[in-house]
Scaffold this motif. Structure first.
Motif, PDB file in Angstrom:
ATOM      1  N   HIS A 239       0.816  -1.219   0.000  1.00  0.00           N
ATOM      2  CA  HIS A 239       0.000   0.000   0.000  1.00  0.00           C
ATOM      3  C   HIS A 239       0.846   1.264   0.000  1.00  0.00           C
ATOM      4  N   GLU A 240       1.939   1.242   0.759  1.00  0.00           N
ATOM      5  CA  GLU A 240       2.721   2.464   0.929  1.00  0.00           C
ATOM      6  C   GLU A 240       3.505   2.846  -0.324  1.00  0.00           C
ATOM      7  N   THR A 293      -2.967   5.922   9.403  1.00  0.00           N
ATOM      8  CA  THR A 293      -1.925   6.559   8.603  1.00  0.00           C
ATOM      9  C   THR A 293      -2.139   8.076   8.539  1.00  0.00           C
ATOM     10  N   ARG A 294      -1.042   8.800   8.607  1.00  0.00           N
ATOM     11  CA  ARG A 294      -1.145  10.261   8.526  1.00  0.00           C
ATOM     12  C   ARG A 294      -0.401  10.768   7.312  1.00  0.00           C
ATOM     13  N   ARG A 299      -2.173  14.972   9.270  1.00  0.00           N
ATOM     14  CA  ARG A 299      -3.607  14.705   9.265  1.00  0.00           C
ATOM     15  C   ARG A 299      -3.850  13.227   8.967  1.00  0.00           C
ATOM     16  N   ARG A 300      -4.854  12.659   9.621  1.00  0.00           N
ATOM     17  CA  ARG A 300      -5.181  11.248   9.331  1.00  0.00           C
ATOM     18  C   ARG A 300      -5.686  11.134   7.904  1.00  0.00           C
ATOM     19  N   VAL A 301      -5.240  10.138   7.199  1.00  0.00           N
ATOM     20  CA  VAL A 301      -5.626   9.961   5.793  1.00  0.00           C
ATOM     21  C   VAL A 301      -6.721   8.912   5.705  1.00  0.00           C
ATOM     22  N   GLY A 302      -7.822   9.254   5.062  1.00  0.00           N
ATOM     23  CA  GLY A 302      -8.934   8.311   4.908  1.00  0.00           C
ATOM     24  C   GLY A 302      -8.997   7.759   3.505  1.00  0.00           C
ATOM     25  N   ARG A 307      -3.977  11.955  -2.048  1.00  0.00           N
ATOM     26  CA  ARG A 307      -3.081  11.279  -2.985  1.00  0.00           C
ATOM     27  C   ARG A 307      -3.474   9.845  -3.267  1.00  0.00           C
ATOM     28  N   PHE A 308      -4.458   9.362  -2.580  1.00  0.00           N
ATOM     29  CA  PHE A 308      -4.879   7.996  -2.850  1.00  0.00           C
ATOM     30  C   PHE A 308      -6.128   7.936  -3.710  1.00  0.00           C
TER      31      PHE A 308
END
Ligand code: ZN
Length: 322
Positions: A239-240, A293-294, A299-302, A307-308
């Protein structure tokens, strides 16, 4: 970390970051097909831009429960794309029937106290409702479809190199792993030449780097690609390492002095050879790195944010095609 939001080459334009509510327009003056790339959505649902073809490179669910597939498939049914081509990943446990029967009890506290019924799951993937929604599920098989006057071939395969003996794990070539009887050579060598290749995992050296700085993609897949040379290779799994790269294939007579990149016979595209064949590699994982994940600002990424975004590829038709 700065990221380019757009890549382009003579065969395609790729969009990584954009406003999902107002996606970038298609290129003018060229015939093209718009592919929307998803992977590793793990039963999360989010807005997806319109396009001609939706591709999903596996990990449709968290652990392959019936409920997980119901959530994912209802979401995919609702999307507007005419063609939706999907594969499984290592998390879609119940789809690897032979392995699942031997291993389901290991997830007894994750919704697998009893074996999930494969027939009900396959009905969600291949039944009447799926067909009506344009869904095609591929498990080590090819498919061809027509879109915008061009016929496209696609091959989909759910396998990844062994990692804790999850579903669709093969042993890397030359290695043996506990409880794993599947071999990379038996699977990867069967991949045929195709326009679009969907695999759950990346090839070694391309968008396969983990947070611990290890390149964990499949070595054999990287080697095999020099024969396959797909126009698009979509995967996820790591994922990363979400992102896109364009590689150009060396011709026999041209660029003989250029050394290979991570893929034998190819080099990261520098625009120097407009006529070279190219492969657009996309790690389309939409879930960043798991919960919590931030982003760069803390900021927390949802799911589906920033970028996702689903990666958009506008692939140009060769001259002479409609
Ligand atoms: Zn995943």
């Amino acid at each position: 970390m700065s990221r380019s939001s757009e890549l382009s080459c003579p065969t395609a334009v790729v969009h990584l970051e954009y406003d999902v509510a107002d996606p970038p327009p298609r290129p003018e003056g060229k015939n093209s097909t718009r592919f929307i790339c998803l992977s590793d959505t793990h039963s999360h649902t989010f807005p997806v831009p319109a396009g001609d073809v939706l591709l999903h490179s596996g990990d449709l669910t968290g652990t392959g429960t019936l409920e997980g597939f119901e959530t994912t498939m209802e979401w995919l049914y609702s999307l507007p794309h005419k063609h939706k081509i999907i594969i499984a990943g290592n998390h879609d446990l119940s789809l690897h029937d032979e392995w699942y029967k031997q291993n389901f009890f290991r997830w007894s506290r994750g919704g697998h106290d009893k074996q999930a019924k494969l027939s009900r799951i396959m009905d969600l993937l291949e039944g009447r409702k799926a067909k009506k929604a344009g869904i095609v599920y591929l498990e080590d098989e090819s498919y061809a479809f027509e879109c915008n006057g061009r016929t496209w071939s696609v091959y989909g395969s759910p396998w990844t190199p062994y990692f804790y003996n999850w579903a669709f794990n093969y042993c890397r070539s030359g290695r043996e792993e506990p409880g794993c009887s599947y071999k990379a050579t038996d699977i990867v060598s069967k991949y045929p030449k195709t326009d679009i290749l969907l695999t759950h995992g990346p090839p070694q050296g391309v968008l396969d780097r983990t947070l611990t700085q290890m390149n964990v993609g499949c070595e054999l897949l990287a080697e095999r690609l020099q024969d396959l040379r797909p126009k698009i290779h979509l995967f996820g799994h790591i994922h990363e390492a979400h992102g896109a790269q364009i590689h150009a294939w060396k011709g026999d007579e041209e660029r003989g002095g250029v050394s290979d990149g991570p893929i034998p016979g190819a080099y990261p595209d520098d625009g120097s050879c407009p006529t070279a064949e190219r492969t657009i590699f996309v790690n389309g994982a939409n879930w960043p790195m798991g919960g919590g994940t931030r982003d760069d600002t803390g900021r927390r990424v949802g799911m589906g944010e920033g970028r996702f975004c689903p990666v958009i590829i506008d692939l140009f038709h060769e001259s002479g095609e409609l």
